[in-house]
Design an enzyme around this catalytic site. Structure first.
Site, PDB file in Angstrom:
ATOM      1  N   TYR A  56       0.867  -1.186   0.000  1.00 39.11           N
ATOM      2  CA  TYR A  56       0.000   0.000   0.000  1.00 39.11           C
ATOM      3  C   TYR A  56       0.899   1.229   0.000  1.00 39.11           C
ATOM      4  O   TYR A  56       1.502   1.585   1.025  1.00 39.11           O
ATOM      5  CB  TYR A  56      -0.919   0.010   1.217  1.00 39.11           C
ATOM      6  CG  TYR A  56      -1.996  -1.071   1.207  1.00 39.11           C
ATOM      7  CD1 TYR A  56      -2.403  -1.687   0.025  1.00 39.11           C
ATOM      8  CD2 TYR A  56      -2.619  -1.466   2.389  1.00 39.11           C
ATOM      9  CE1 TYR A  56      -3.389  -2.673   0.021  1.00 39.11           C
ATOM     10  CE2 TYR A  56      -3.604  -2.443   2.391  1.00 39.11           C
ATOM     11  CZ  TYR A  56      -3.984  -3.045   1.199  1.00 39.11           C
ATOM     12  OH  TYR A  56      -4.976  -4.019   1.207  1.00 39.11           O
ATOM     13  N   LEU A 206     -18.438  -2.213   2.217  1.00 40.77           N
ATOM     14  CA  LEU A 206     -19.203  -1.084   1.660  1.00 40.77           C
ATOM     15  C   LEU A 206     -19.004  -1.004   0.151  1.00 40.77           C
ATOM     16  O   LEU A 206     -19.265   0.029  -0.465  1.00 40.77           O
ATOM     17  CB  LEU A 206     -18.782   0.231   2.326  1.00 40.77           C
ATOM     18  CG  LEU A 206     -19.036   0.294   3.828  1.00 40.77           C
ATOM     19  CD1 LEU A 206     -18.570   1.616   4.413  1.00 40.77           C
ATOM     20  CD2 LEU A 206     -20.527   0.080   4.122  1.00 40.77           C
ATOM     21  N   ARG A 208     -16.418  -0.607  -1.443  1.00 39.92           N
ATOM     22  CA  ARG A 208     -15.464   0.489  -1.689  1.00 39.92           C
ATOM     23  C   ARG A 208     -16.142   1.854  -1.721  1.00 39.92           C
ATOM     24  O   ARG A 208     -15.749   2.750  -2.448  1.00 39.92           O
ATOM     25  CB  ARG A 208     -14.714   0.211  -2.987  1.00 39.92           C
ATOM     26  CG  ARG A 208     -13.938  -1.107  -2.911  1.00 39.92           C
ATOM     27  CD  ARG A 208     -13.434  -1.543  -4.233  1.00 39.92           C
ATOM     28  NE  ARG A 208     -12.669  -2.768  -4.143  1.00 39.92           N
ATOM     29  CZ  ARG A 208     -11.385  -2.832  -3.811  1.00 39.92           C
ATOM     30  NH1 ARG A 208     -10.726  -1.746  -3.514  1.00 39.92           N
ATOM     31  NH2 ARG A 208     -10.773  -3.984  -3.767  1.00 39.92           N
ATOM     32  N   GLY A 209     -17.179   1.984  -0.940  1.00 37.04           N
ATOM     33  CA  GLY A 209     -17.869   3.268  -0.813  1.00 37.04           C
ATOM     34  C   GLY A 209     -19.164   3.316  -1.597  1.00 37.04           C
ATOM     35  O   GLY A 209     -20.054   4.118  -1.314  1.00 37.04           O
ATOM     36  N   SER A 212     -22.234   2.860   0.560  1.00 45.28           N
ATOM     37  CA  SER A 212     -22.125   3.607   1.815  1.00 45.28           C
ATOM     38  C   SER A 212     -23.233   4.639   1.993  1.00 45.28           C
ATOM     39  O   SER A 212     -23.435   5.160   3.084  1.00 45.28           O
ATOM     40  CB  SER A 212     -20.782   4.343   1.868  1.00 45.28           C
ATOM     41  OG  SER A 212     -20.751   5.353   0.875  1.00 45.28           O
TER      42      SER A 212
HETATM   43  N1  LIG Z   1      -7.141  -8.613   0.531  1.00 54.54           N
HETATM   44  C1  LIG Z   1      -7.480  -7.783  -0.435  1.00 54.54           C
HETATM   45  O1  LIG Z   1      -7.377  -8.113  -1.612  1.00 54.54           O
HETATM   46  C2  LIG Z   1      -7.997  -6.411  -0.089  1.00 54.54           C
HETATM   47  C3  LIG Z   1      -8.468  -5.582  -1.108  1.00 54.54           C
HETATM   48  C4  LIG Z   1      -8.955  -4.334  -0.756  1.00 54.54           C
HETATM   49  C5  LIG Z   1      -8.972  -3.932   0.567  1.00 54.54           C
HETATM   50  N2  LIG Z   1      -8.480  -4.733   1.534  1.00 54.54           N
HETATM   51  C6  LIG Z   1      -8.457  -4.317   2.947  1.00 54.54           C
HETATM   52  O2  LIG Z   1      -9.775  -4.082   3.375  1.00 54.54           O
HETATM   53  C7  LIG Z   1      -9.893  -2.756   3.895  1.00 54.54           C
HETATM   54  C8  LIG Z   1     -11.284  -2.229   3.606  1.00 54.54           C
HETATM   55  O3  LIG Z   1     -11.480  -2.224   2.190  1.00 54.54           O
HETATM   56  P1  LIG Z   1     -12.111  -1.017   1.446  1.00 54.54           P
HETATM   57  O4  LIG Z   1     -11.501   0.218   1.990  1.00 54.54           O
HETATM   58  O5  LIG Z   1     -12.073  -1.250   0.009  1.00 54.54           O
HETATM   59  O6  LIG Z   1     -13.607  -1.192   1.903  1.00 54.54           O
HETATM   60  P2  LIG Z   1     -14.865  -0.361   2.156  1.00 54.54           P
HETATM   61  O7  LIG Z   1     -14.965  -0.146   3.621  1.00 54.54           O
HETATM   62  O8  LIG Z   1     -15.920  -1.114   1.438  1.00 54.54           O
HETATM   63  O9  LIG Z   1     -14.720   1.024   1.406  1.00 54.54           O
HETATM   64  C9  LIG Z   1     -14.065   2.130   1.915  1.00 54.54           C
HETATM   65  C10 LIG Z   1     -14.612   3.332   1.216  1.00 54.54           C
HETATM   66  O10 LIG Z   1     -15.933   3.564   1.686  1.00 54.54           O
HETATM   67  C11 LIG Z   1     -16.109   4.913   1.999  1.00 54.54           C
HETATM   68  N3  LIG Z   1     -17.009   5.088   3.150  1.00 54.54           N
HETATM   69  C12 LIG Z   1     -18.135   5.815   3.159  1.00 54.54           C
HETATM   70  N4  LIG Z   1     -18.721   5.759   4.354  1.00 54.54           N
HETATM   71  C13 LIG Z   1     -17.941   5.021   5.142  1.00 54.54           C
HETATM   72  C14 LIG Z   1     -18.019   4.636   6.491  1.00 54.54           C
HETATM   73  N5  LIG Z   1     -19.012   5.022   7.288  1.00 54.54           N
HETATM   74  N6  LIG Z   1     -17.032   3.878   7.000  1.00 54.54           N
HETATM   75  C15 LIG Z   1     -16.022   3.460   6.221  1.00 54.54           C
HETATM   76  N7  LIG Z   1     -15.883   3.802   4.904  1.00 54.54           N
HETATM   77  C16 LIG Z   1     -16.842   4.589   4.382  1.00 54.54           C
HETATM   78  C17 LIG Z   1     -14.738   5.406   2.355  1.00 54.54           C
HETATM   79  O11 LIG Z   1     -14.915   6.756   2.272  1.00 54.54           O
HETATM   80  P3  LIG Z   1     -14.106   7.982   1.675  1.00 54.54           P
HETATM   81  O12 LIG Z   1     -13.784   7.645   0.238  1.00 54.54           O
HETATM   82  O13 LIG Z   1     -15.037   9.085   1.830  1.00 54.54           O
HETATM   83  O14 LIG Z   1     -12.907   8.046   2.539  1.00 54.54           O
HETATM   84  C18 LIG Z   1     -13.844   4.605   1.450  1.00 54.54           C
HETATM   85  O15 LIG Z   1     -13.762   5.246   0.215  1.00 54.54           O
HETATM   86  C19 LIG Z   1      -8.766  -1.974   3.224  1.00 54.54           C
HETATM   87  O16 LIG Z   1      -8.421  -0.840   3.951  1.00 54.54           O
HETATM   88  C20 LIG Z   1      -7.679  -3.016   3.179  1.00 54.54           C
HETATM   89  O17 LIG Z   1      -7.042  -3.061   4.437  1.00 54.54           O
HETATM   90  C21 LIG Z   1      -8.010  -5.979   1.215  1.00 54.54           C
END
Ligand SMILES: NC(=O)c1ccc[n+]([C@@H]2O[C@H](COP(=O)([O-])OP(=O)(O)OC[C@H]3O[C@@H](n4cnc5c(N)ncnc54)[C@H](OP(=O)(O)O)[C@@H]3O)[C@@H](O)[C@H]2O)c1
Length: 337
Positions: A56, A206, A208-209, A212
């Site tokens: 990352y 979510l 990826r938002g 949300s």
């Molecule tokens: N193993 C894998 O292949 C893999 C792949 C992807 C991710 N991951 C891990 O999983 C974690 C979560 O994934 P993700 O970030 O894609 O998932 P997510 O939680 O589905 O999406 C995060 C996005 O949602 C938005 N969002 C809107 N309201 C929210 C709220 N109340 N709480 C949290 N987020 C909110 C965020 O906002 P903003 O844009 O406004 O900030 C951000 O853009 C990553 O940080 C990473 O550690 C793993």
């Protein structure tokens, strides 16, 4: 804070983990001091699982976590680290390396960047097609023996790979996308994990938002944001998916909750062996996500949620075609499903 066991053998962690990826990478610009304040707020609220990857922003995310943990109780937090994806200086993903020497080399750098003598969960981010999973897991197992790693995890692999890996060494958890919009794991992967006592760390809860309640067609997406090219965020797919969010909003309103809270609560209700990661990078988003822990969903609520977003309703695949083809977890499924 309610807790869950990350695998049938532990460790016990908060029932929601904080995914730190978006604080460094893939979602455009992030504010570093707000990111650190968000990690602090998460720890203060009782979150004990932080997820990162050495790739990352080429180590930036680990350095950020290290700064955030300064002066905090390191042993009170489980740090989950992915490795293996290789990045070029311009950020391009240029391959994956799961060879045993790469395992040890990557871990050495991660420990140094994180400022710690062990990581709690260590996992290959994507299966390396040229290295049998037995060899990669065998090398991590050596690192467990040496005390540098507590638990071995997997990421985005299918049921057969989970079995092969588990035959070499106990696997703690599988990290994989799981949400109302991405339910494919329910057919084979999740039952396999349950049979073997492997926990699931769900990401993208979510979507990826998208799921949300804060996403809209006009939203500004900065350069380098994964969602610029993600199929579910493009063209007619986006319209279709936002109409699903509207349907979910009606359910959320009736529960005096937000769309994001309902989406997270739905994953939490899918089983005690699933720990959702939330990708909050601001304190207000984190506070909203934590509110999901207060949401109780009855059988009628769950049915209403599934009527709003039925299985398979998402328009578009979760990654672009080439990335989907590289996912072991997607092997054998029809393209675009
Ligand atoms: N193993 C894998 O292949 C893999 C792949 C992807 C991710 N991951 C891990 O999983 C974690 C979560 O994934 P993700 O970030 O894609 O998932 P997510 O939680 O589905 O999406 C995060 C996005 O949602 C938005 N969002 C809107 N309201 C929210 C709220 N109340 N709480 C949290 N987020 C909110 C965020 O906002 P903003 O844009 O406004 O900030 C951000 O853009 C990553 O940080 C990473 O550690 C793993």
């Amino acid at each position: 804070m309610i807790t869950r066991s990350l695998s049938s053998a532990g460790p016990v962690v908060s029932s929601i983990g904080l995914g730190c990826m978006g604080m460094s990478d893939f979602y455009g610009t992030a504010d570093e001091s707000e990111s650190i304040a968000t990690i602090h707020a998460a720890l203060d609220a009782g979150i004990t699982l932080l997820d990162t990857g050495d790739y990352y922003a080429a180590g930036h995310n680990e350095l950020l976590i290290s700064r955030a943990l300064r002066g905090r109780d390191r042993d009170g937090v489980a740090i989950s680290v992915k490795f293996g994806l290789m990045r070029a200086p311009d950020g391009a993903v240029v391959g994956v390396d799961g060879r045993p020497p790469a395992v040890k080399n990557s871990l050495a750098y991660s420990l140094r960047r994180l400022g710690t003598d062990h990581v709690d969960v260590y996992r290959l981010g994507r299966l390396d097609p040229s290295v049998p999973i037995e060899e990669t897991v065998g090398a991590i197992a050596e690192m467990v023996q040496a005390g540098f790693v507590r638990l071995i995890g997997l990421s985005e692999v299918g049921a057969a790979t989970v079995r092969r890996a588990h035959a070499v060494h106990t696997i703690g958890d599988l990290q994989i996308e799981y949400s109302l919009l991405s339910r494919d794991i329910e057919a084979e992967i999740l039952p396999t994990c349950r049979e073997l006592g492997v926990g699931v760390t769900a990401y993208g809860v979510l979507s990826r938002g998208l799921l949300s309640g804060h996403w809209s067609r006009g939203r500004d997406v900065t350069q380098g944001d994964f969602r610029n090219t993600a199929p579910r965020f493009s063209g007619e797919n986006l319209d279709r998916n936002l109409s699903l969010v509207d349907a979910l909003r009606a359910v959320a309103d009736a529960k005096s909750a937000t769309v994001a809270q309902i989406a997270i609560a739905w994953v939490l209700h899918r089983g005690e062996d699933i720990v959702p990661l939330v990708g909050a990078r601001r304190r207000d988003r984190l506070a909203e996500a934590l509110g999901a822990l207060e949401v109780r969903l009855s059988t009628d609520d769950l049915a209403a949620i599934e009527r709003a977003v039925p299985p398979g309703a998402a328009a578009g695949s979760r990654y672009q075609e080439a990335q989907m083809a590289a996912l072991d977890s997607e092997r054998g499924k029809p393209a675009g499903s």
